[in-house]
Design a protein around this motif. Sequence first.
Motif, PDB file in Angstrom:
ATOM      1  N   THR A 155       3.485  56.991  52.743  1.00 31.32           N
ATOM      2  CA  THR A 155       4.061  58.337  52.706  1.00 31.32           C
ATOM      3  C   THR A 155       3.734  59.031  54.022  1.00 31.32           C
ATOM      4  O   THR A 155       2.742  58.689  54.682  1.00 31.32           O
ATOM      5  N   GLY A 161       9.926  61.341  47.357  1.00 34.71           N
ATOM      6  CA  GLY A 161       9.403  59.982  47.298  1.00 34.71           C
ATOM      7  C   GLY A 161      10.457  58.949  46.982  1.00 34.71           C
ATOM      8  O   GLY A 161      11.647  59.251  46.832  1.00 34.71           O
ATOM      9  N   THR A 179       2.704  66.046  49.603  1.00 34.98           N
ATOM     10  CA  THR A 179       2.200  65.244  48.476  1.00 34.98           C
ATOM     11  C   THR A 179       3.298  64.303  47.977  1.00 34.98           C
ATOM     12  O   THR A 179       3.752  64.395  46.829  1.00 34.98           O
ATOM     13  N   TYR A 188      -0.119  55.366  44.505  1.00 30.73           N
ATOM     14  CA  TYR A 188       1.020  54.491  44.250  1.00 30.73           C
ATOM     15  C   TYR A 188       0.837  53.878  42.867  1.00 30.73           C
ATOM     16  O   TYR A 188      -0.162  53.190  42.611  1.00 30.73           O
ATOM     17  N   GLN A 221      11.481  55.960  44.258  1.00 30.88           N
ATOM     18  CA  GLN A 221      11.197  55.567  42.892  1.00 30.88           C
ATOM     19  C   GLN A 221      12.398  54.850  42.267  1.00 30.88           C
ATOM     20  O   GLN A 221      13.535  55.067  42.658  1.00 30.88           O
ATOM     21  N   GLN A 235      -1.338  62.964  50.395  1.00 30.95           N
ATOM     22  CA  GLN A 235      -0.876  62.336  49.156  1.00 30.95           C
ATOM     23  C   GLN A 235      -1.915  62.514  48.049  1.00 30.95           C
ATOM     24  O   GLN A 235      -3.099  62.251  48.237  1.00 30.95           O
ATOM     25  N   ASN A 265       6.552  55.349  43.614  1.00 28.38           N
ATOM     26  CA  ASN A 265       6.193  54.936  42.251  1.00 28.38           C
ATOM     27  C   ASN A 265       7.367  54.257  41.545  1.00 28.38           C
ATOM     28  O   ASN A 265       8.532  54.521  41.844  1.00 28.38           O
ATOM     29  N   TRP A 304       5.316  60.461  47.285  1.00 26.60           N
ATOM     30  CA  TRP A 304       4.951  59.378  46.375  1.00 26.60           C
ATOM     31  C   TRP A 304       5.854  58.163  46.583  1.00 26.60           C
ATOM     32  O   TRP A 304       6.956  58.252  47.122  1.00 26.60           O
ATOM     33  N   ASP A 321      -0.954  61.636  44.564  1.00 25.49           N
ATOM     34  CA  ASP A 321      -0.575  60.735  43.474  1.00 25.49           C
ATOM     35  C   ASP A 321      -0.660  59.303  43.977  1.00 25.49           C
ATOM     36  O   ASP A 321       0.134  58.893  44.821  1.00 25.49           O
TER      37      ASP A 321
END
Length: 245
Positions: free
Chosen positions: A78, A56, A83, A114, A58, A110, A87, A85, A112
């Motif tokens: 995504t 992801g 899965t 945002y 971040q 996904q 974030n 992310w 989790d």
Amino acid sequence: MVGVPWYSDNPNYASLLGSGITLDNGGGANVVAQFVSGFKNGIVLKGSMTDGKANGSQYNKVQFGYLYQNAVGILLTTDDTGTNWVNENTITGGRIAGETGLLAVKGAQQTDPYNGNKFYNIGFEGLVNGIDTSFFKFNYIISPRFEQVQNGINFRGGWSSDNTIVATALKESVFVSGTGTDYRTAPRTVFFGKLLTNPGQVTSGEYSFADQDGRFISVNMAPSSTVNTESKSRVLSLTDLLHKP
């Protein structure tokens, strides 16, 4: 940065392609963009599978001046294969004018939402949709401005709940629920600032939070005598509460 170098009062947003800036699995990047125009997406933050593992974007910092006539100004997304992310990113504006200002779209796998993303000082001006999000929780929107926006803030459903907004003042009409109900939002949305009735602009609350149905409960120090007939919120008088025995 210009994709399709044309400007029109009625752009054909469906014809636009590509993205001006994409952070795919970005971490700790610092991006500064003065002007991005003519793309399907102006700025993209994305999470994608890497070597068979979820990944992801971040802790990136993105600062922009003007996102103009893109179909989407800022996109959180995504890919559909894991899965992944997006974030804990910080995005600072800047003005967005086009079709949709901020869009968050859930990936197929996904899990989790945002979360932890902060959006500062963004002017949503001249848009069909200001903020339109799915799977978007526990994020902060600080000092936004809405001007000439048809649909202001649309947090779609229970998976776009628990977000916090801080502004000097916003009209109740800025909020549109995922079911298309005006003046409502996602559950447990918190707003710090003056919430104003529309069109009278009477203050319904200085601090407001949304119940499970997305209706604001607004705390007001000393409500106007007309606020209950003008407001779509449930208004609580702090003065009355303080003087109760």
